[in-house]
Design a protein around this motif. Structure first.
Motif, PDB file in Angstrom:
ATOM      1  N   ILE A  84      -0.904   3.494  -7.838  1.00 38.52           N
ATOM      2  CA  ILE A  84      -1.106   2.097  -8.206  1.00 38.52           C
ATOM      3  C   ILE A  84      -0.792   1.871  -9.683  1.00 38.52           C
ATOM      4  N   ASP A  85      -1.012   2.869 -10.515  1.00 35.17           N
ATOM      5  CA  ASP A  85      -0.626   2.733 -11.928  1.00 35.17           C
ATOM      6  C   ASP A  85       0.887   2.607 -12.061  1.00 35.17           C
ATOM      7  N   ARG A  86       1.618   3.397 -11.295  1.00 36.78           N
ATOM      8  CA  ARG A  86       3.087   3.336 -11.353  1.00 36.78           C
ATOM      9  C   ARG A  86       3.620   2.030 -10.768  1.00 36.78           C
ATOM     10  N   VAL A  87       3.015   1.574  -9.689  1.00 33.46           N
ATOM     11  CA  VAL A  87       3.409   0.294  -9.107  1.00 33.46           C
ATOM     12  C   VAL A  87       3.145  -0.816 -10.127  1.00 33.46           C
ATOM     13  N   GLY A  88       1.978  -0.764 -10.755  1.00 36.57           N
ATOM     14  CA  GLY A  88       1.612  -1.767 -11.751  1.00 36.57           C
ATOM     15  C   GLY A  88       2.499  -1.760 -12.974  1.00 36.57           C
ATOM     16  N   ALA A  89       3.074  -0.620 -13.283  1.00 37.10           N
ATOM     17  CA  ALA A  89       3.986  -0.539 -14.427  1.00 37.10           C
ATOM     18  C   ALA A  89       5.323  -1.218 -14.121  1.00 37.10           C
ATOM     19  N   GLN A  90       5.630  -1.368 -12.835  1.00 42.47           N
ATOM     20  CA  GLN A  90       6.903  -1.969 -12.439  1.00 42.47           C
ATOM     21  C   GLN A  90       6.798  -3.423 -12.015  1.00 42.47           C
ATOM     22  N   LEU A  91       5.592  -3.842 -11.613  1.00 37.63           N
ATOM     23  CA  LEU A  91       5.428  -5.195 -11.090  1.00 37.63           C
ATOM     24  C   LEU A  91       4.285  -5.915 -11.786  1.00 37.63           C
ATOM     25  N   ALA A  92       4.461  -7.193 -12.013  1.00 35.75           N
ATOM     26  CA  ALA A  92       3.346  -8.027 -12.442  1.00 35.75           C
ATOM     27  C   ALA A  92       2.403  -8.165 -11.253  1.00 35.75           C
ATOM     28  N   TYR A  93       1.151  -8.414 -11.516  1.00 35.13           N
ATOM     29  CA  TYR A  93       0.166  -8.482 -10.443  1.00 35.13           C
ATOM     30  C   TYR A  93       0.532  -9.529  -9.388  1.00 35.13           C
ATOM     31  N   ASP A  94       0.943 -10.709  -9.799  1.00 35.94           N
ATOM     32  CA  ASP A  94       1.299 -11.755  -8.835  1.00 35.94           C
ATOM     33  C   ASP A  94       2.450 -11.321  -7.935  1.00 35.94           C
ATOM     34  N   ASP A  95       3.428 -10.618  -8.503  1.00 42.44           N
ATOM     35  CA  ASP A  95       4.548 -10.108  -7.696  1.00 42.44           C
ATOM     36  C   ASP A  95       4.064  -9.043  -6.717  1.00 42.44           C
ATOM     37  N   TYR A  96       3.161  -8.186  -7.190  1.00 46.39           N
ATOM     38  CA  TYR A  96       2.578  -7.154  -6.322  1.00 46.39           C
ATOM     39  C   TYR A  96       1.887  -7.793  -5.119  1.00 46.39           C
ATOM     40  N   VAL A  97       1.083  -8.829  -5.361  1.00 46.57           N
ATOM     41  CA  VAL A  97       0.362  -9.489  -4.276  1.00 46.57           C
ATOM     42  C   VAL A  97       1.350 -10.061  -3.258  1.00 46.57           C
ATOM     43  N   THR A  98       2.363 -10.746  -3.741  1.00 44.53           N
ATOM     44  CA  THR A  98       3.355 -11.364  -2.858  1.00 44.53           C
ATOM     45  C   THR A  98       4.138 -10.314  -2.078  1.00 44.53           C
ATOM     46  N   MET A  99       4.612  -9.303  -2.780  1.00 40.71           N
ATOM     47  CA  MET A  99       5.456  -8.291  -2.133  1.00 40.71           C
ATOM     48  C   MET A  99       4.670  -7.413  -1.168  1.00 40.71           C
ATOM     49  N   VAL A 104      11.977 -12.661   2.380  1.00 42.49           N
ATOM     50  CA  VAL A 104      10.703 -11.964   2.590  1.00 42.49           C
ATOM     51  C   VAL A 104      10.974 -10.515   2.979  1.00 42.49           C
ATOM     52  N   LYS A 105      11.974 -10.318   3.822  1.00 42.11           N
ATOM     53  CA  LYS A 105      12.345  -8.945   4.199  1.00 42.11           C
ATOM     54  C   LYS A 105      12.785  -8.141   2.979  1.00 42.11           C
ATOM     55  N   ALA A 106      13.540  -8.782   2.101  1.00 43.38           N
ATOM     56  CA  ALA A 106      14.012  -8.107   0.884  1.00 43.38           C
ATOM     57  C   ALA A 106      12.842  -7.752  -0.033  1.00 43.38           C
ATOM     58  N   MET A 107      11.879  -8.661  -0.170  1.00 41.96           N
ATOM     59  CA  MET A 107      10.690  -8.379  -0.986  1.00 41.96           C
ATOM     60  C   MET A 107       9.920  -7.195  -0.417  1.00 41.96           C
ATOM     61  N   ALA A 108       9.734  -7.206   0.898  1.00 42.04           N
ATOM     62  CA  ALA A 108       8.998  -6.120   1.548  1.00 42.04           C
ATOM     63  C   ALA A 108       9.719  -4.790   1.353  1.00 42.04           C
ATOM     64  N   ALA A 109      11.025  -4.801   1.492  1.00 42.20           N
ATOM     65  CA  ALA A 109      11.806  -3.571   1.326  1.00 42.20           C
ATOM     66  C   ALA A 109      11.735  -3.060  -0.114  1.00 42.20           C
ATOM     67  N   LYS A 110      11.812  -3.976  -1.062  1.00 48.44           N
ATOM     68  CA  LYS A 110      11.729  -3.572  -2.469  1.00 48.44           C
ATOM     69  C   LYS A 110      10.361  -2.968  -2.775  1.00 48.44           C
ATOM     70  N   TYR A 111       9.308  -3.598  -2.294  1.00 44.96           N
ATOM     71  CA  TYR A 111       7.963  -3.069  -2.525  1.00 44.96           C
ATOM     72  C   TYR A 111       7.796  -1.701  -1.864  1.00 44.96           C
ATOM     73  N   LYS A 112       8.308  -1.566  -0.664  1.00 51.15           N
ATOM     74  CA  LYS A 112       8.215  -0.288   0.057  1.00 51.15           C
ATOM     75  C   LYS A 112       8.902   0.821  -0.740  1.00 51.15           C
ATOM     76  N   THR A 113      10.041   0.512  -1.334  1.00 50.31           N
ATOM     77  CA  THR A 113      10.765   1.487  -2.153  1.00 50.31           C
ATOM     78  C   THR A 113       9.974   1.837  -3.408  1.00 50.31           C
ATOM     79  N   ILE A 114       9.447   0.820  -4.086  1.00 50.39           N
ATOM     80  CA  ILE A 114       8.648   1.062  -5.300  1.00 50.39           C
ATOM     81  C   ILE A 114       7.447   1.935  -4.976  1.00 50.39           C
ATOM     82  N   GLN A 115       6.780   1.618  -3.888  1.00 55.21           N
ATOM     83  CA  GLN A 115       5.597   2.372  -3.482  1.00 55.21           C
ATOM     84  C   GLN A 115       5.964   3.815  -3.098  1.00 55.21           C
TER      85      GLN A 115
END
Length: 118
Positions: A56-71, A94-105
């Motif tokens: 979660i620290d690494r995810v947070g370093a790449q995304l703002a909190y609002d983007d994290y919630v949405t993605m 929405v599919k692209a957001m989900a895919a990007k978040y999945k990759t970041i995670q």
């Protein structure tokens, strides 16, 4: 010495400078929720605490909190069936957001040596 210290402390505010916002702006509750869910998804073992916190620290370093919630919502709710899930399954954005978040995670999990759920 005190007047010099006071002047030094006032200089940034006099110049109009404001301190930078933290790069990792996630609320503590959001971090705890993520870590608890992550630990539960990986067998509920205490040994995953640090790995999940690292993720979660690494995810947070790449995304703002609002983007994290949405993605993360875009990814989480893609499996909803019926019309309620359509807004998370069908739109390409929405599919692209989900895919990007999945990759970041996934990248964060790999960097933190957290084994993927199997």
């Amino acid at each position: 010495m005190r007047p010099i210290l006071a002047a030094a402390l006032l200089l940034p505010s006099l110049a109009g400078a404001t301190p930078a916002a933290p790069a990792n702006d996630f609320p503590t509750v959001a971090r705890v929720e993520y870590v608890l869910e992550c630990m539960n998804n990986h067998g509920g073992k205490q040994e995953t605490l640090y790995q999940c916190a690292c993720v979660i620290d690494r995810v947070g370093a790449q995304l703002a909190y609002d983007d994290y919630v949405t993605m993360s919502a875009a990814l989480r709710y893609q499996t909803l069936e019926g019309p309620r899930g359509a807004e998370f399954r069908d739109p390409p954005g929405v599919k692209a957001m989900a895919a990007k978040y999945k990759t970041i995670q996934a990248d964060a999990a790999k960097a933190c040596m957290l084994r993927q759920r199997g």
